[in-house]
Design a protein around this motif. Structure first.
Motif, PDB file in Angstrom:
ATOM      1  N   LYS A  17       0.826  -1.210   0.000  1.00 27.42           N
ATOM      2  CA  LYS A  17       0.000   0.000   0.000  1.00 27.42           C
ATOM      3  C   LYS A  17       0.858   1.256   0.000  1.00 27.42           C
ATOM      4  CE  LYS A  17      -2.521   0.567   3.668  1.00 27.42           C
ATOM      5  NZ  LYS A  17      -3.627   0.430   4.659  1.00 27.42           N
ATOM      6  N   GLY A  18       2.008   1.178   0.653  1.00 24.64           N
ATOM      7  CA  GLY A  18       2.899   2.320   0.697  1.00 24.64           C
ATOM      8  C   GLY A  18       3.829   2.409  -0.504  1.00 24.64           C
ATOM      9  N   ALA A  19       3.620   1.518  -1.491  1.00 25.25           N
ATOM     10  CA  ALA A  19       4.338   1.500  -2.764  1.00 25.25           C
ATOM     11  C   ALA A  19       5.717   0.858  -2.700  1.00 25.25           C
ATOM     12  CB  ALA A  19       4.445   2.896  -3.381  1.00 25.25           C
ATOM     13  N   SER A  20       6.069   0.245  -1.591  1.00 25.04           N
ATOM     14  CA  SER A  20       7.323  -0.503  -1.580  1.00 25.04           C
ATOM     15  C   SER A  20       7.132  -1.764  -2.419  1.00 25.04           C
ATOM     16  CB  SER A  20       7.731  -0.857  -0.158  1.00 25.04           C
ATOM     17  OG  SER A  20       6.762  -1.687   0.449  1.00 25.04           O
ATOM     18  N   THR A  21       8.195  -2.154  -3.100  1.00 25.41           N
ATOM     19  CA  THR A  21       8.105  -3.266  -4.041  1.00 25.41           C
ATOM     20  C   THR A  21       9.055  -4.396  -3.667  1.00 25.41           C
ATOM     21  OG1 THR A  21       9.715  -2.209  -5.496  1.00 25.41           O
ATOM     22  CG2 THR A  21       7.382  -1.799  -5.956  1.00 25.41           C
ATOM     23  N   ASN A  22       8.734  -5.570  -4.194  1.00 21.91           N
ATOM     24  CA  ASN A  22       9.553  -6.746  -3.977  1.00 21.91           C
ATOM     25  C   ASN A  22       9.546  -7.559  -5.264  1.00 21.91           C
ATOM     26  OD1 ASN A  22      11.042  -8.715  -2.446  1.00 21.91           O
ATOM     27  ND2 ASN A  22       9.175  -9.930  -2.316  1.00 21.91           N
ATOM     28  N   TYR A  23      10.723  -8.048  -5.677  1.00 19.32           N
ATOM     29  CA  TYR A  23      10.838  -8.785  -6.931  1.00 19.32           C
ATOM     30  C   TYR A  23      11.563 -10.110  -6.717  1.00 19.32           C
ATOM     31  CZ  TYR A  23       9.684  -4.393  -9.301  1.00 19.32           C
ATOM     32  OH  TYR A  23       9.054  -3.241  -9.728  1.00 19.32           O
ATOM     33  N   ALA A  24      11.167 -11.098  -7.488  1.00 21.38           N
ATOM     34  CA  ALA A  24      11.938 -12.330  -7.530  1.00 21.38           C
ATOM     35  C   ALA A  24      13.296 -12.015  -8.169  1.00 21.38           C
ATOM     36  CB  ALA A  24      11.211 -13.385  -8.355  1.00 21.38           C
ATOM     37  N   ASP A  25      14.331 -12.697  -7.714  1.00 26.25           N
ATOM     38  CA  ASP A  25      15.674 -12.438  -8.250  1.00 26.25           C
ATOM     39  C   ASP A  25      15.706 -12.630  -9.761  1.00 26.25           C
ATOM     40  OD1 ASP A  25      17.521 -13.829  -5.415  1.00 26.25           O
ATOM     41  OD2 ASP A  25      16.671 -11.837  -5.761  1.00 26.25           O
TER      42      ASP A  25
END
Length: 118
Positions: free
Chosen positions: A53-61
């Protein structure tokens, strides 16, 4: 409750680009986390990218530097820009939404096929 509808999948050559979109049936402003998962034949479903919701992102390597997730609260959509696609990116891509309250609720779209030819 929220319904999720994915679009934008298709067939593309290696090195090409696709943009997936996930449209939600209600405002996503208060949805804690939204993301994209994928499942290739014979493999488990895996996280591709997520955005809070705060726009932080996470990606698979495996997709870092190639894929970008974005969230448009005004349009109630979450998009996944996929560049430099590889044959190993071939899978059914699913949109996901997680709402955390008194209990945690998880919602899935029906999936969209992405096929990358070599």
């Amino acid at each position: 409750q929220v319904q999720l509808v994915e679009s934008g999948g298709g067939l593309v050559q290696a090195g090409g680009s696709l943009r997936l979109s996930c449209a939600a049936s209600r405002s996503i402003f208060s949805i804690n986390n939204m993301g994209w998962y994928r499942q290739a034949p014979g493999k488990q479903r895996e996280l591709v990218a997520s955005i809070a919701k705060g726009a932080s992102t996470n990606y698979a390597d495996s997709v870092k530097g190639r894929f970008t997730i974005s969230r448009d609260n005004a349009k109630n959509t979450v998009n996944l820009q996929m560049n430099s696609l590889k044959p190993e990116d071939t899978a059914v891509y699913y949109c996901n939404a997680v709402i955390v309250g008194g209990m945690t609720l998880t919602y899935w779209g029906q999936g969209t096929q992405v096929t990358v030819s070599s």
